[in-house]
Design an enzyme around this catalytic site. Structure first.
Site, PDB file in Angstrom:
ATOM      1  N   TYR A  10     -12.054  24.534   2.666  1.00 18.17           N
ATOM      2  CA  TYR A  10     -11.200  23.771   3.588  1.00 18.17           C
ATOM      3  C   TYR A  10     -12.069  22.967   4.555  1.00 18.17           C
ATOM      4  O   TYR A  10     -11.736  21.837   4.908  1.00 18.17           O
ATOM      5  CB  TYR A  10     -10.258  24.710   4.361  1.00 18.17           C
ATOM      6  CG  TYR A  10      -9.236  23.930   5.158  1.00 18.17           C
ATOM      7  CD1 TYR A  10      -8.050  23.498   4.566  1.00 18.17           C
ATOM      8  CD2 TYR A  10      -9.487  23.581   6.483  1.00 18.17           C
ATOM      9  CE1 TYR A  10      -7.134  22.744   5.272  1.00 18.17           C
ATOM     10  CE2 TYR A  10      -8.571  22.829   7.205  1.00 18.17           C
ATOM     11  CZ  TYR A  10      -7.391  22.415   6.603  1.00 18.17           C
ATOM     12  OH  TYR A  10      -6.488  21.661   7.298  1.00 18.17           O
ATOM     13  N   PHE A  55      -4.349  -9.358   3.875  1.00 17.45           N
ATOM     14  CA  PHE A  55      -4.054  -8.492   2.744  1.00 17.45           C
ATOM     15  C   PHE A  55      -2.821  -7.679   3.133  1.00 17.45           C
ATOM     16  O   PHE A  55      -2.660  -7.301   4.292  1.00 17.45           O
ATOM     17  CB  PHE A  55      -5.226  -7.577   2.349  1.00 17.45           C
ATOM     18  CG  PHE A  55      -4.858  -6.764   1.131  1.00 17.45           C
ATOM     19  CD1 PHE A  55      -4.717  -7.392  -0.099  1.00 17.45           C
ATOM     20  CD2 PHE A  55      -4.553  -5.417   1.223  1.00 17.45           C
ATOM     21  CE1 PHE A  55      -4.291  -6.685  -1.211  1.00 17.45           C
ATOM     22  CE2 PHE A  55      -4.132  -4.704   0.118  1.00 17.45           C
ATOM     23  CZ  PHE A  55      -4.003  -5.337  -1.114  1.00 17.45           C
ATOM     24  N   THR A  56      -1.961  -7.405   2.152  1.00 15.18           N
ATOM     25  CA  THR A  56      -0.641  -6.823   2.421  1.00 15.18           C
ATOM     26  C   THR A  56      -0.681  -5.582   3.336  1.00 15.18           C
ATOM     27  O   THR A  56      -0.081  -5.581   4.409  1.00 15.18           O
ATOM     28  CB  THR A  56       0.033  -6.464   1.092  1.00 15.18           C
ATOM     29  OG1 THR A  56      -0.871  -5.648   0.333  1.00 15.18           O
ATOM     30  CG2 THR A  56       0.353  -7.718   0.277  1.00 15.18           C
ATOM     31  N   ASP A  98     -13.344  -5.143   5.877  1.00 15.75           N
ATOM     32  CA  ASP A  98     -12.722  -4.453   4.745  1.00 15.75           C
ATOM     33  C   ASP A  98     -13.726  -4.552   3.591  1.00 15.75           C
ATOM     34  O   ASP A  98     -13.848  -5.586   2.948  1.00 15.75           O
ATOM     35  CB  ASP A  98     -11.398  -5.132   4.384  1.00 15.75           C
ATOM     36  CG  ASP A  98     -10.690  -4.448   3.217  1.00 15.75           C
ATOM     37  OD1 ASP A  98     -11.359  -3.733   2.450  1.00 15.75           O
ATOM     38  OD2 ASP A  98      -9.476  -4.641   3.075  1.00 15.75           O
ATOM     39  N   LYS A 151     -11.710   1.118  -5.722  1.00 15.19           N
ATOM     40  CA  LYS A 151     -12.181  -0.107  -6.381  1.00 15.19           C
ATOM     41  C   LYS A 151     -13.684   0.016  -6.701  1.00 15.19           C
ATOM     42  O   LYS A 151     -14.053   0.612  -7.710  1.00 15.19           O
ATOM     43  CB  LYS A 151     -11.903  -1.323  -5.506  1.00 15.19           C
ATOM     44  CG  LYS A 151     -10.435  -1.769  -5.507  1.00 15.19           C
ATOM     45  CD  LYS A 151      -9.587  -1.017  -4.551  1.00 15.19           C
ATOM     46  CE  LYS A 151      -8.216  -1.620  -4.348  1.00 15.19           C
ATOM     47  NZ  LYS A 151      -7.365  -0.750  -3.510  1.00 15.19           N
ATOM     48  N   ARG A 201       1.513 -12.376  -6.813  1.00 15.84           N
ATOM     49  CA  ARG A 201       0.824 -12.512  -5.527  1.00 15.84           C
ATOM     50  C   ARG A 201       1.250 -13.859  -4.958  1.00 15.84           C
ATOM     51  O   ARG A 201       0.524 -14.839  -5.001  1.00 15.84           O
ATOM     52  CB  ARG A 201      -0.694 -12.455  -5.674  1.00 15.84           C
ATOM     53  CG  ARG A 201      -1.260 -11.148  -6.149  1.00 15.84           C
ATOM     54  CD  ARG A 201      -1.512 -10.086  -5.088  1.00 15.84           C
ATOM     55  NE  ARG A 201      -0.371  -9.340  -4.612  1.00 15.84           N
ATOM     56  CZ  ARG A 201      -0.458  -8.135  -4.042  1.00 15.84           C
ATOM     57  NH1 ARG A 201      -1.617  -7.531  -3.902  1.00 15.84           N
ATOM     58  NH2 ARG A 201       0.605  -7.516  -3.583  1.00 15.84           N
ATOM     59  N   PHE A 261       7.107  -6.234  -2.260  1.00 18.21           N
ATOM     60  CA  PHE A 261       6.712  -6.511  -3.643  1.00 18.21           C
ATOM     61  C   PHE A 261       6.648  -5.257  -4.500  1.00 18.21           C
ATOM     62  O   PHE A 261       6.808  -5.313  -5.708  1.00 18.21           O
ATOM     63  CB  PHE A 261       5.358  -7.247  -3.676  1.00 18.21           C
ATOM     64  CG  PHE A 261       4.256  -6.509  -2.962  1.00 18.21           C
ATOM     65  CD1 PHE A 261       4.091  -6.635  -1.601  1.00 18.21           C
ATOM     66  CD2 PHE A 261       3.401  -5.668  -3.654  1.00 18.21           C
ATOM     67  CE1 PHE A 261       3.086  -5.950  -0.928  1.00 18.21           C
ATOM     68  CE2 PHE A 261       2.392  -4.977  -3.001  1.00 18.21           C
ATOM     69  CZ  PHE A 261       2.247  -5.119  -1.628  1.00 18.21           C
TER      70      PHE A 261
HETATM   71  O1  PLI Z   1      -4.682   0.903  -2.113  1.00 17.37           O
HETATM   72  P1  PLI Z   1      -5.457   1.478  -0.989  1.00 17.37           P
HETATM   73  O2  PLI Z   1      -4.597   2.069   0.043  1.00 17.37           O
HETATM   74  O3  PLI Z   1      -6.545   2.408  -1.439  1.00 17.37           O
HETATM   75  O4  PLI Z   1      -6.273   0.252  -0.337  1.00 17.37           O
HETATM   76  C1  PLI Z   1      -5.644  -0.775   0.350  1.00 17.37           C
HETATM   77  C2  PLI Z   1      -6.463  -2.034   0.224  1.00 17.37           C
HETATM   78  C3  PLI Z   1      -7.198  -2.480   1.274  1.00 17.37           C
HETATM   79  N1  PLI Z   1      -7.945  -3.617   1.192  1.00 17.37           N
HETATM   80  C4  PLI Z   1      -7.995  -4.349   0.054  1.00 17.37           C
HETATM   81  C5  PLI Z   1      -8.820  -5.581   0.039  1.00 17.37           C
HETATM   82  C6  PLI Z   1      -7.270  -3.949  -1.045  1.00 17.37           C
HETATM   83  O5  PLI Z   1      -7.355  -4.686  -2.157  1.00 17.37           O
HETATM   84  C7  PLI Z   1      -6.467  -2.769  -0.993  1.00 17.37           C
HETATM   85  C8  PLI Z   1      -5.669  -2.357  -2.068  1.00 17.37           C
HETATM   86  N2  PLI Z   1      -5.523  -3.128  -3.114  1.00 17.37           N
HETATM   87  C9  PLI Z   1      -4.749  -2.937  -4.182  1.00 17.37           C
HETATM   88  C10 PLI Z   1      -3.910  -1.747  -4.380  1.00 17.37           C
HETATM   89  C11 PLI Z   1      -4.766  -3.978  -5.193  1.00 17.37           C
HETATM   90  O6  PLI Z   1      -4.128  -3.831  -6.232  1.00 17.37           O
HETATM   91  O7  PLI Z   1      -5.460  -4.989  -4.961  1.00 17.37           O
END
Ligand code: PLI
Length: 463
Positions: free
Chosen positions: A78, A130-131, A221, A264, A388, A455
């Site tokens: 933990y 970004f969204t 970011d 990513k 998008r 979306f």
């Molecule tokens: O999907 P998260 O919560 O791990 O991350 C959010 C996020 C933050 N910044 C950027 C630049 C992103 O591209 C992002 C998430 N992107 C997604 C899910 C995408 O499909 O691009």
């Protein structure tokens, strides 16, 4: 003597396939039924009904044997697991920040940072929205202001660094609202919504100079920073011989802190973090992470997830890896360009973006051309992309009306180390066929609209 002369030598991926996951082929009739049931929203399709899934590169990557073997070394304590300390060490080593807080994914780190740094009435300038980033900034009471260069909003403009900040726009905002109302400049590299477009080191240094002049902090970011570093290496003077790791370190040195979706660059299926050199922010983030995520030494993750992230950082800086990743997208983009398919230029780091306004000029933006195009491509071949454009942009906070972005795009995103060149060829052929009968494609009507990040769950009907 060979019959034909070689024009150039090819490159190939620096890995081979050890395990496979079967994917289902479907008929057109099955796909028509599936997309209708999903309200013409590719997010609402069942993954088992998808043939080639280019919805996102987020959490959909193939981990290496090095990462998978690390999963077996998960210290599921933990508190204070050894994987946490290994990950922290790698964050220090590769991103250059002293302090680190893990979160379950990127938006959780955005949530913490926005809550800690933003006061109601603040303004947050950034290189395009970004969204999830913008939503968290708004939920904390801030207003996001787009200060990206104009070229970023022009799909066919080939500026090599469309992720750059327009210094004049930034300075105008600082002068207008005053530096005290700007908690930080929010920079992303590359810029997802602009087409995976990088900023240059030159621009970053100039932004930093301006920020210093007014005493404004900068946060990054760094979700796909490896791709930004790669573009700096190949496109910017003076960086050719620098390693990806050195460029990432140099980028990060200009920021007070970063947030990252590890799903990513780090090539894992779940994870995120924030890192900073500001001890006060670190302490507050550690206080808050226990409310929303979990203890500060796991932040909503299992020990094994943190081990895979730590190992992913070591792999992401490998030049051959990032070269093959971007190379795959370039291959796809060039094939489409041979057939005059309108895409966002230059070709970006994680995806090809189809320009739906040019693809379907007969569909008005409030009839959701990109949404309709993503649905049509799925019906044609089982390839899943995402909208998008106007749906992703949402509504204006004050007027409640749709925001009409200049970019109305379908994103076809490549998970890392997942698909082969043959998958790309099948996708490309599908898009060419859809393009040939584009005049027959009709628009959509939105019949269900959720309050936040519409979306993801909005539903549509064919007009
Ligand atoms: O999907 P998260 O919560 O791990 O991350 C959010 C996020 C933050 N910044 C950027 C630049 C992103 O591209 C992002 C998430 N992107 C997604 C899910 C995408 O499909 O691009």
């Amino acid at each position: 003597m060979a019959k034909k002369k070689l024009v150039k030598r090819s490159w190939a991926e620096p890995y081979k396939i050890k395990m496979v996951e079967p994917i289902k082929m479907t008929t057109r009739a099955q796909r028509e039924k599936a997309i209708k049931a999903a309200g013409y929203n590719t997010f609402l399709l069942k993954s088992e009904d998808v043939y080639i899934d280019l919805l996102t590169d987020s959490g959909t990557n193939a981990m290496s044997d090095y990462q998978w073997s690390g999963m077996m070394l998960g210290d599921e304590a933990y508190a204070g697991s050894k994987n946490f300390y290994y990950l922290w060490d790698n964050v220090k080593r590769y991103y250059g920040f002293k302090y680190f807080v893990p979160t379950h994914q990127g938006r959780a780190a955005e949530h913490l940072i926005s809550k800690i740094l933003i006061k109601p009435g603040d303004f947050i300038p950034g290189n395009m929205y970004f969204t999830t980033t913008k939503l968290h900034q708004e939920l904390a009471g801030g207003t996001f202001v787009d200060v990206i260069i104009d070229e970023a909003h022009q799909p066919q403009n080939t500026h090599p660094f469309k992720g750059n900040i327009d210094l004049q726009k930034l300075e105008d905002l600082i002068k207008k609202v005053g530096p005290k109302k700007i908690p930080y400049i929010s920079m992303a590299g590359p810029v997802n919504m602009a087409g995976g477009q990088p900023f240059s080191m030159k621009n970053l240094k100039a932004v930093r100079k301006l920020a210093d002049k007014y005493g404004v902090k900068m946060w990054l970011d760094a979700t796909r920073i490896t791709e930004n570093a790669y573009f700096i290496k190949i496109r910017e003077k003076g960086y050719k011989t620098k390693s990806i790791a050195a460029i990432i370190k140099e980028i990060c040195s200009h920021f007070e802190g970063i947030w990252v979706s590890a799903k990513k660059d780090l090539m894992v299926n779940i994870g995120g973090f924030l890192a900073t050199n500001n001890k006060r922010v670190f302490n507050e983030a550690r206080n808050m992470v226990v409310i929303y995520e979990g203890l500060h030494t796991y932040g909503g993750l299992a020990g094994r997830d943190m081990e895979a992230m730590a190992r992913g950082i070591e792999e992401m800086v490998n030049y051959d890896n990032i070269h093959a990743r971007v190379g795959q997208i370039e291959y796809f983009g060039h094939r489409l360009m041979e057939y005059d398919i309108p895409i966002v230029l230059p070709i970006g780091g994680h995806a090809i973006f189809l320009d739906a306004k040019k693809f379907l000029p007969h569909i008005k933006q409030d009839q959701f051309p990109a949404q309709a195009l993503a649905a049509e491509i799925y019906v044609d071949s089982g390839v899943r992309g995402m909208e998008r454009g106007i749906v992703s942009a949402g509504r204006d906070k004050k007027t409640g009306k749709h925001i009409y972005p200049n970019l109305e795009l379908v994103r076809l995103t490549f998970p890392r180390r997942v698909y082969t060149q043959a998958h790309i060829d099948v996708t490309f052929e599908s898009i060419v066929e859809v393009y040939d009968r584009r005049k027959k494609i009709t628009g959509l009507k939105m019949v269900y609209e959720p309050k936040y990040l519409r979306f993801f769950q909005a539903r549509f009907k064919k007009l």
